[in-house]
Design a protein around this motif. Structure first.
Motif, PDB file in Angstrom:
ATOM      1  N   GLY A 106       1.066  -1.515   0.492  1.00  0.00           N
ATOM      2  CA  GLY A 106      -0.022   0.197  -0.306  1.00  0.00           C
ATOM      3  C   GLY A 106       0.482   0.762   0.091  1.00  0.00           C
ATOM      4  N   THR A 107       0.500   2.340  -0.004  1.00  0.00           N
ATOM      5  CA  THR A 107       0.489   3.815  -0.531  1.00  0.00           C
ATOM      6  C   THR A 107       1.176   3.609   1.154  1.00  0.00           C
ATOM      7  OG1 THR A 107      -1.182   4.599  -0.102  1.00  0.00           O
ATOM      8  CG2 THR A 107      -0.148   4.448  -1.993  1.00  0.00           C
ATOM      9  N   TRP A 111      -0.461   2.900   4.228  1.00  0.00           N
ATOM     10  CA  TRP A 111      -0.336   2.369   5.835  1.00  0.00           C
ATOM     11  C   TRP A 111      -0.445   3.137   7.231  1.00  0.00           C
ATOM     12  CZ3 TRP A 111       0.194  -3.207   6.862  1.00  0.00           C
ATOM     13  CH2 TRP A 111       0.569  -3.818   5.328  1.00  0.00           C
ATOM     14  N   GLU A 112      -0.605   4.153   7.441  1.00  0.00           N
ATOM     15  CA  GLU A 112      -0.241   5.430   8.441  1.00  0.00           C
ATOM     16  C   GLU A 112      -1.719   4.642   8.578  1.00  0.00           C
ATOM     17  OE1 GLU A 112       3.080   8.598   7.878  1.00  0.00           O
ATOM     18  OE2 GLU A 112       1.039   8.582   7.038  1.00  0.00           O
ATOM     19  N   ARG A 113      -2.896   5.145   7.638  1.00  0.00           N
ATOM     20  CA  ARG A 113      -4.634   5.163   7.978  1.00  0.00           C
ATOM     21  C   ARG A 113      -4.682   3.198   8.383  1.00  0.00           C
ATOM     22  NH1 ARG A 113      -6.316   6.437   2.983  1.00  0.00           N
ATOM     23  NH2 ARG A 113      -6.876   3.858   2.534  1.00  0.00           N
ATOM     24  N   TRP A 114      -4.141   2.754   7.910  1.00  0.00           N
ATOM     25  CA  TRP A 114      -4.653   0.903   8.237  1.00  0.00           C
ATOM     26  C   TRP A 114      -4.639   1.107   9.829  1.00  0.00           C
ATOM     27  CZ3 TRP A 114      -2.666  -1.254   3.037  1.00  0.00           C
ATOM     28  CH2 TRP A 114      -3.206  -1.484   2.312  1.00  0.00           C
ATOM     29  N   THR A 115      -2.646   1.284   9.735  1.00  0.00           N
ATOM     30  CA  THR A 115      -2.008   1.260  11.620  1.00  0.00           C
ATOM     31  C   THR A 115      -2.364   2.688  12.206  1.00  0.00           C
ATOM     32  OG1 THR A 115      -0.012   2.440  10.951  1.00  0.00           O
ATOM     33  CG2 THR A 115      -0.724  -0.218  10.297  1.00  0.00           C
ATOM     34  N   GLY A 116      -3.277   3.361  12.316  1.00  0.00           N
ATOM     35  CA  GLY A 116      -2.653   4.399  13.351  1.00  0.00           C
ATOM     36  C   GLY A 116      -1.481   4.750  13.334  1.00  0.00           C
ATOM     37  N   ASP A 137       8.955   2.845   2.376  1.00  0.00           N
ATOM     38  CA  ASP A 137      10.017   3.613   1.066  1.00  0.00           C
ATOM     39  C   ASP A 137       9.808   4.594   0.830  1.00  0.00           C
ATOM     40  OD1 ASP A 137      11.364   3.830  -1.138  1.00  0.00           O
ATOM     41  OD2 ASP A 137      12.360   2.201  -1.621  1.00  0.00           O
ATOM     42  N   ARG A 138       9.909   5.382   1.430  1.00  0.00           N
ATOM     43  CA  ARG A 138       9.516   6.408   1.558  1.00  0.00           C
ATOM     44  C   ARG A 138       9.530   7.529  -0.173  1.00  0.00           C
ATOM     45  NH1 ARG A 138       5.885   8.604   4.808  1.00  0.00           N
ATOM     46  NH2 ARG A 138       5.351  11.095   3.786  1.00  0.00           N
ATOM     47  N   ALA A 139      10.668   7.703  -0.746  1.00  0.00           N
ATOM     48  CA  ALA A 139      10.665   7.576  -1.800  1.00  0.00           C
ATOM     49  C   ALA A 139       9.854   7.262  -3.229  1.00  0.00           C
ATOM     50  CB  ALA A 139      12.133   6.756  -2.589  1.00  0.00           C
ATOM     51  N   SER A 140       9.448   5.870  -2.660  1.00  0.00           N
ATOM     52  CA  SER A 140       8.388   4.845  -4.055  1.00  0.00           C
ATOM     53  C   SER A 140       7.229   4.970  -3.963  1.00  0.00           C
ATOM     54  CB  SER A 140       8.803   3.408  -4.005  1.00  0.00           C
ATOM     55  OG  SER A 140       8.889   2.776  -3.090  1.00  0.00           O
ATOM     56  N   ASP A 141       6.748   5.879  -2.471  1.00  0.00           N
ATOM     57  CA  ASP A 141       5.525   6.210  -1.513  1.00  0.00           C
ATOM     58  C   ASP A 141       5.275   4.157  -1.578  1.00  0.00           C
ATOM     59  OD1 ASP A 141       2.804   7.294  -0.610  1.00  0.00           O
ATOM     60  OD2 ASP A 141       2.349   6.915  -2.391  1.00  0.00           O
ATOM     61  N   GLU A 142       5.834   3.591  -1.348  1.00  0.00           N
ATOM     62  CA  GLU A 142       4.831   1.905  -0.357  1.00  0.00           C
ATOM     63  C   GLU A 142       5.565   1.449   0.362  1.00  0.00           C
ATOM     64  OE1 GLU A 142       4.606  -1.231  -4.069  1.00  0.00           O
ATOM     65  OE2 GLU A 142       6.786  -1.027  -3.366  1.00  0.00           O
TER      66      GLU A 142
END
Length: 155
Positions: A106-107, A111-116, A137-142
Motif C-alpha cells: 500500500g502507499t 499504511w498510516e491509515r490502516w495502522t494509526g 520506502d518513502r521514495a517510492s511511496d510504498e
C-alpha cells in the motif's frame, strides 16, 4: 490445478483457514475443528492434511525470523506458540517456514491509515499485530508487509 487438469486424483487436503468466533474462544473449538477437517480428509481418501498456520503470539516477537520462532519450545518441550502447540497435540509436525505467505502492499498514507501510525522515513516498522516488520520506502511511496506462517502436516 495442473494435476487436476491431467486427471490426477487429489491426495491432500489443505486447510486454508478456520476461524473460531472470538466470543467462543477458549472452549476447545479450534482443536475440534481441526479434528473434523482431518476426519473429512480421511473420509474423502486423502493421504495428507496440511495447514498454513499463523502463530498466535508471533506478533510479540516481530523481529525474530519465523524459522527461529517456529522452533521455540516451552520447558516441557512443547511449542511455545499456542496455535502451533494445538496442531502438534493433534499429531501434526512442522514442515517448513513460509517467510512471506502473504504479501500486502500500500502507499505510505494507506499504511498510516490502516495502522494509526506515522512512518516519517524509510525503514522497518513494528505494526500492531504484525508478525514481521512493515518495510516503508518513502521514495517510492510504498509500504510492504510480508506475513510469515508455518506449514504443518497432520497426516
Amino acid at each position: 490445478m495442473e494435476g487436476h487438469e491431467r486427471g490426477v486424483a487429489p491426495d491432500t487436503l489443505v486447510i486454508c483457514g478456520a476461524i473460531v468466533t472470538p466470543s467462543l474462544k477458549g472452549r476447545g473449538l479450534a482443536g475440534e475443528t481441526l479434528k473434523a477437517l482431518r476426519a473429512t480428509a480421511e473420509e474423502a481418501g486423502r493421504e495428507r492434511v496440511v495447514a498454513p498456520v499463523r502463530p498466535t503470539v508471533k506478533a510479540r516477537y516481530p523481529l525474530t525470523p519465523i524459522e527461529t520462532y517456529m522452533r521455540w519450545t516451552r520447558e516441557d518441550g512443547s511449542a511455545l506458540d499456542p496455535w502451533i502447540r494445538t496442531h502438534q497435540r493433534l499429531g501434526a509436525t512442522l514442515v517448513s517456514a513460509a517467510p512471506a505467505s502473504q504479501v500486502m502492499t500500500g502507499t505510505v498514507a494507506e499504511w498510516e491509515r490502516w495502522t494509526g501510525l506515522a512512518f516519517p522515513e524509510t525503514g522497518g516498522y513494528v505494526i500492531p499485530e504484525g508478525l514481521a516488520l512493515l518495510h516503508i520506502d518513502r521514495a517510492s511511496d510504498e509500504g510492504v508487509y510480508r506475513e510469515p506462517n508455518v506449514w504443518m502436516r497432520h497426516r
